[in-house]
Design a protein around this motif. Structure first.
Motif, PDB file in Angstrom:
ATOM      1  N   ALA A 187      -9.345   1.737  -3.555  1.00 40.46           N
ATOM      2  CA  ALA A 187      -7.916   1.398  -3.188  1.00 40.46           C
ATOM      3  C   ALA A 187      -7.150   1.770  -4.049  1.00 40.46           C
ATOM      4  O   ALA A 187      -7.203   1.792  -5.116  1.00 40.46           O
ATOM      5  CB  ALA A 187      -7.987  -0.290  -2.827  1.00 40.46           C
ATOM      6  N   PRO A 188      -5.828   2.328  -3.625  1.00 42.66           N
ATOM      7  CA  PRO A 188      -4.996   2.879  -4.481  1.00 42.66           C
ATOM      8  C   PRO A 188      -4.159   1.773  -4.847  1.00 42.66           C
ATOM      9  O   PRO A 188      -3.814   0.773  -4.355  1.00 42.66           O
ATOM     10  CB  PRO A 188      -4.087   3.758  -3.300  1.00 42.66           C
ATOM     11  N   HIS A 189      -3.704   1.900  -6.171  1.00 46.49           N
ATOM     12  CA  HIS A 189      -2.599   1.278  -6.972  1.00 46.49           C
ATOM     13  C   HIS A 189      -1.425   1.844  -6.473  1.00 46.49           C
ATOM     14  O   HIS A 189      -1.226   2.988  -6.736  1.00 46.49           O
ATOM     15  CB  HIS A 189      -2.977   1.305  -8.338  1.00 46.49           C
ATOM     16  N   ASN A 190      -0.561   0.954  -5.912  1.00 48.83           N
ATOM     17  CA  ASN A 190       0.791   1.678  -5.242  1.00 48.83           C
ATOM     18  C   ASN A 190       1.987   0.528  -5.375  1.00 48.83           C
ATOM     19  O   ASN A 190       1.992  -0.094  -4.242  1.00 48.83           O
ATOM     20  CB  ASN A 190       0.237   2.260  -3.918  1.00 48.83           C
ATOM     21  N   PRO A 191       2.147   0.362  -6.536  1.00 50.08           N
ATOM     22  CA  PRO A 191       3.451  -0.886  -6.710  1.00 50.08           C
ATOM     23  C   PRO A 191       4.854  -0.136  -6.773  1.00 50.08           C
ATOM     24  O   PRO A 191       5.638  -0.872  -7.032  1.00 50.08           O
ATOM     25  CB  PRO A 191       3.105  -1.159  -8.053  1.00 50.08           C
ATOM     26  N   VAL A 192       5.109   1.188  -6.237  1.00 50.87           N
ATOM     27  CA  VAL A 192       6.355   1.365  -6.387  1.00 50.87           C
ATOM     28  C   VAL A 192       6.955   1.835  -5.087  1.00 50.87           C
ATOM     29  O   VAL A 192       6.821   1.233  -3.854  1.00 50.87           O
ATOM     30  CB  VAL A 192       6.553   2.681  -7.252  1.00 50.87           C
ATOM     31  N   GLY A 193       7.837   3.100  -4.743  1.00 50.67           N
ATOM     32  CA  GLY A 193       8.783   3.469  -3.412  1.00 50.67           C
ATOM     33  C   GLY A 193       8.149   4.059  -2.464  1.00 50.67           C
ATOM     34  O   GLY A 193       7.044   4.095  -2.518  1.00 50.67           O
ATOM     35  N   GLU A 194       9.076   4.485  -1.604  1.00 50.91           N
ATOM     36  CA  GLU A 194       8.595   5.066  -0.391  1.00 50.91           C
ATOM     37  C   GLU A 194       7.880   6.540  -0.508  1.00 50.91           C
ATOM     38  O   GLU A 194       6.998   6.731   0.287  1.00 50.91           O
ATOM     39  CB  GLU A 194       9.762   5.479   0.485  1.00 50.91           C
ATOM     40  N   LEU A 195       8.267   7.410  -1.523  1.00 50.73           N
ATOM     41  CA  LEU A 195       7.594   8.579  -1.763  1.00 50.73           C
ATOM     42  C   LEU A 195       6.154   8.357  -2.247  1.00 50.73           C
ATOM     43  O   LEU A 195       5.070   8.778  -1.756  1.00 50.73           O
ATOM     44  CB  LEU A 195       8.521   9.471  -2.566  1.00 50.73           C
ATOM     45  N   VAL A 212      14.057   8.702   0.717  1.00 55.15           N
ATOM     46  CA  VAL A 212      13.252   9.754   1.396  1.00 55.15           C
ATOM     47  C   VAL A 212      13.785   9.952   2.828  1.00 55.15           C
ATOM     48  O   VAL A 212      14.306   8.848   3.486  1.00 55.15           O
ATOM     49  CB  VAL A 212      12.055   9.385   1.247  1.00 55.15           C
ATOM     50  N   THR A 213      13.694  11.099   3.311  1.00 51.58           N
ATOM     51  CA  THR A 213      14.157  11.262   4.650  1.00 51.58           C
ATOM     52  C   THR A 213      13.343  10.637   5.630  1.00 51.58           C
ATOM     53  O   THR A 213      13.933  10.354   6.738  1.00 51.58           O
ATOM     54  CB  THR A 213      14.322  12.936   5.011  1.00 51.58           C
ATOM     55  N   HIS A 214      12.086  10.632   5.600  1.00 47.29           N
ATOM     56  CA  HIS A 214      11.141   9.635   6.760  1.00 47.29           C
ATOM     57  C   HIS A 214      10.233   8.934   5.974  1.00 47.29           C
ATOM     58  O   HIS A 214       9.142   9.029   5.741  1.00 47.29           O
ATOM     59  CB  HIS A 214      10.306  10.932   7.208  1.00 47.29           C
ATOM     60  N   PRO A 215      10.745   7.506   5.623  1.00 49.59           N
ATOM     61  CA  PRO A 215      10.053   6.612   4.931  1.00 49.59           C
ATOM     62  C   PRO A 215       8.771   5.957   5.938  1.00 49.59           C
ATOM     63  O   PRO A 215       9.046   6.234   7.298  1.00 49.59           O
ATOM     64  CB  PRO A 215      11.026   5.414   4.726  1.00 49.59           C
ATOM     65  N   PRO A 216       7.566   5.696   5.646  1.00 50.73           N
ATOM     66  CA  PRO A 216       6.738   5.474   6.592  1.00 50.73           C
ATOM     67  C   PRO A 216       7.111   3.903   6.936  1.00 50.73           C
ATOM     68  O   PRO A 216       7.816   3.133   6.657  1.00 50.73           O
ATOM     69  CB  PRO A 216       5.569   5.104   5.569  1.00 50.73           C
ATOM     70  N   GLU A 217       6.525   3.814   8.484  1.00 48.37           N
ATOM     71  CA  GLU A 217       6.892   2.366   9.000  1.00 48.37           C
ATOM     72  C   GLU A 217       5.700   1.349   9.110  1.00 48.37           C
ATOM     73  O   GLU A 217       4.611   1.955   9.426  1.00 48.37           O
ATOM     74  CB  GLU A 217       7.385   2.838  10.584  1.00 48.37           C
ATOM     75  N   LEU A 218       5.843   0.579   9.085  1.00 49.02           N
ATOM     76  CA  LEU A 218       4.898  -0.781   9.116  1.00 49.02           C
ATOM     77  C   LEU A 218       4.934  -1.097  10.421  1.00 49.02           C
ATOM     78  O   LEU A 218       5.872  -1.801  11.055  1.00 49.02           O
ATOM     79  CB  LEU A 218       5.211  -1.692   8.107  1.00 49.02           C
ATOM     80  N   VAL A 219       3.492  -1.004  11.190  1.00 50.43           N
ATOM     81  CA  VAL A 219       3.271  -1.463  12.647  1.00 50.43           C
ATOM     82  C   VAL A 219       2.056  -2.302  12.331  1.00 50.43           C
ATOM     83  O   VAL A 219       0.950  -1.708  12.221  1.00 50.43           O
ATOM     84  CB  VAL A 219       3.380  -0.340  13.771  1.00 50.43           C
ATOM     85  N   ASP A 220       2.154  -3.537  12.653  1.00 52.61           N
ATOM     86  CA  ASP A 220       0.902  -4.284  12.709  1.00 52.61           C
ATOM     87  C   ASP A 220      -0.007  -4.176  11.690  1.00 52.61           C
ATOM     88  O   ASP A 220      -1.277  -4.060  11.592  1.00 52.61           O
ATOM     89  CB  ASP A 220       0.015  -3.946  14.119  1.00 52.61           C
ATOM     90  N   GLY A 221       0.663  -4.461  10.419  1.00 51.99           N
ATOM     91  CA  GLY A 221      -0.168  -4.367   9.357  1.00 51.99           C
ATOM     92  C   GLY A 221      -0.835  -2.930   8.793  1.00 51.99           C
ATOM     93  O   GLY A 221      -1.714  -3.175   8.165  1.00 51.99           O
ATOM     94  N   ALA A 222      -0.284  -2.083   9.569  1.00 48.88           N
ATOM     95  CA  ALA A 222      -0.510  -0.704   9.094  1.00 48.88           C
ATOM     96  C   ALA A 222       0.436   0.224   8.889  1.00 48.88           C
ATOM     97  O   ALA A 222       1.726   0.118   9.603  1.00 48.88           O
ATOM     98  CB  ALA A 222      -1.693  -0.259   9.982  1.00 48.88           C
TER      99      ALA A 222
END
Length: 395
Positions: free
Chosen positions: A319-327, A359-369
């Motif tokens: 699992a990734p350690h990922n505690p920061v921003g959109e990029l 960032v120009t295209h941040p990821p979107e959260l949909v149904d927990g994914a």
């Protein structure tokens, strides 16, 4: 194609500084990476520039060659900030390589193996205690009682999260206090031990969260470096009836970690602070974890995938350690999309809202994914105007 220059940029992220590397080429392509510049007593940006001087003239499309050559220069002082500086350069090279071929980064590694990636809410509630004044200014509801953890659990469930992770929070006469994770100067940082009162407080906190998320959503606790082996075992055994998704902890001793795992029914996740294959090898061969946590920003996505392959050979999830921003989220998404042994991805959904504009295209959260991007490179550019609109506020 050759690397001809690099610069580091930063912006205000609320309770932290958002840091980015911009890598330029002689053909006009630009590569971006996000890095952390606040997890230690030193700063990373000067090291990135030092290693960047060696990268000038190299072909960024040969990202593995760039990474391995730069890592060679760290052998006398391996790991740590040196490895993280090289990782930032490696990751920016991957962005360029994807753009040069017109493909997302995960395609460079045979992906995507999945179109969406399940995520968990990290530091759920605990960061609203640690940074209470900021979160209240941002309009988030504060966490002042155990009932507020239950409320947050319901909020996570409503957003579709598959799991939530928190840190111990102790409620006293002066209000709630987040525990000392064992890597910052403060009360208890040297002793690293736990008493009966704190054990009960942890159990009460997790029960409050469980009341909000229900029986089917995963429940996690992150202890960081806060205990020695005996303390980790006491906590793990105490929490066995709660059926945790995982108990996350850090210890710089492969045998001690294996002892904790073998001494409890609670699943163990660890290793986020390690760098490179050699550091991971004794923990994986010693069967010390159920889930190996790998940081793609600290190791580089290419090097992280090598670690994930080693974990897969030991029948271990990652699992990734990922505690920061959109990029950083996008970079972790590409790592998750390219590994077969993924468990789940870390996500912090209550960051300062303006950071999404970075960032120009941040990821979107949909149904927990989160959906894996199909645009070239990481799938987004850094908006430098947005960074300039939020200059860092120096303490």
């Amino acid at each position: 194609m050759k690397i001809v220059g690099l610069e580091t940029l930063e912006a205000d992220g609320g309770y932290r500084t958002c840091s980015y590397l911009k890598l330029r080429t002689d053909e006009g392509l630009v590569g971006w990476s996000e890095f952390y510049d606040g997890f230690s007593g030193g700063t990373l940006a000067p090291l990135i520039h030092s290693f960047g001087r060696h990268a000038i003239g190299m072909d960024p499309r040969q990202w593995a060659r760039v990474s391995e050559n730069l890592l060679v220069t760290t052998r006398l002082v391996g790991g740590g900030l040196s490895h993280q500086a090289v990782a930032a350069i490696e990751n920016a090279c991957l962005d360029i390589a994807g753009k040069a071929l017109g493909v997302p980064v995960c395609r460079l590694f045979g992906g995507p193996l999945r179109e969406t990636v399940p995520v968990y809410w990290t530091h759920c509630g605990s960061y609203r205690v640690r940074h209470a004044a900021l979160y209240e200014r941002l309009g988030y509801e504060p966490v002042r009682t155990l009932d507020d953890f239950t409320r947050l659990g319901r909020e996570a469930l409503a957003q579709g999260f598959r799991a939530v992770k928190t840190n111990p929070v102790y409620f006293g006469d002066a209000g709630p206090v987040m525990f000392n994770g064992g890597f910052r100067i403060g009360a208890g940082v040297l002793e690293r031990s736990i008493g009966a009162r704190e054990l009960q407080a942890i159990e009460d906190q997790l029960l409050a969260l469980r009341a909000g998320i229900g029986p089917d959503c995963g429940l996690m606790l992150d202890l960081s470096f806060s205990q020695r082996t005996e303390g980790y075992l006491r906590i793990a055994r105490r929490l066995e009836p709660l059926d945790l998704f995982w108990l996350e902890l850090d210890v710089r001793d492969p045998e001690a970690l294996a002892l904790v795992r073998s001494g409890t029914r609670t699943p163990i996740a660890s290793l986020e602070s390690l760098h490179g294959l050699q550091e991971y090898r004794p923990y994986l061969s010693g069967r010390g974890v159920d889930t190996a946590i790998v940081d793609p920003l600290w190791n580089g996505v290419h090097q992280s995938l090598r670690i994930a392959t080693l974990a897969d050979a030991h029948e271990t999830h990652v699992a990734p350690h990922n505690p920061v921003g959109e990029l950083g989220n996008l970079m972790s998404l590409h790592f998750c999309a390219a590994v077969p042994n993924l468990r789940i991805m870390e996500l912090r959904p209550d960051e300062a809202p303006w950071t999404r504009s970075f960032v120009t295209h941040p990821p979107e959260l949909v149904d927990g994914a989160l959906r894996v991007p199909d645009r070239p490179g990481w799938g987004a550019e850094v908006d430098e105007d947005a960074l300039r609109a939020h200059p860092v506020r120096r303490a």
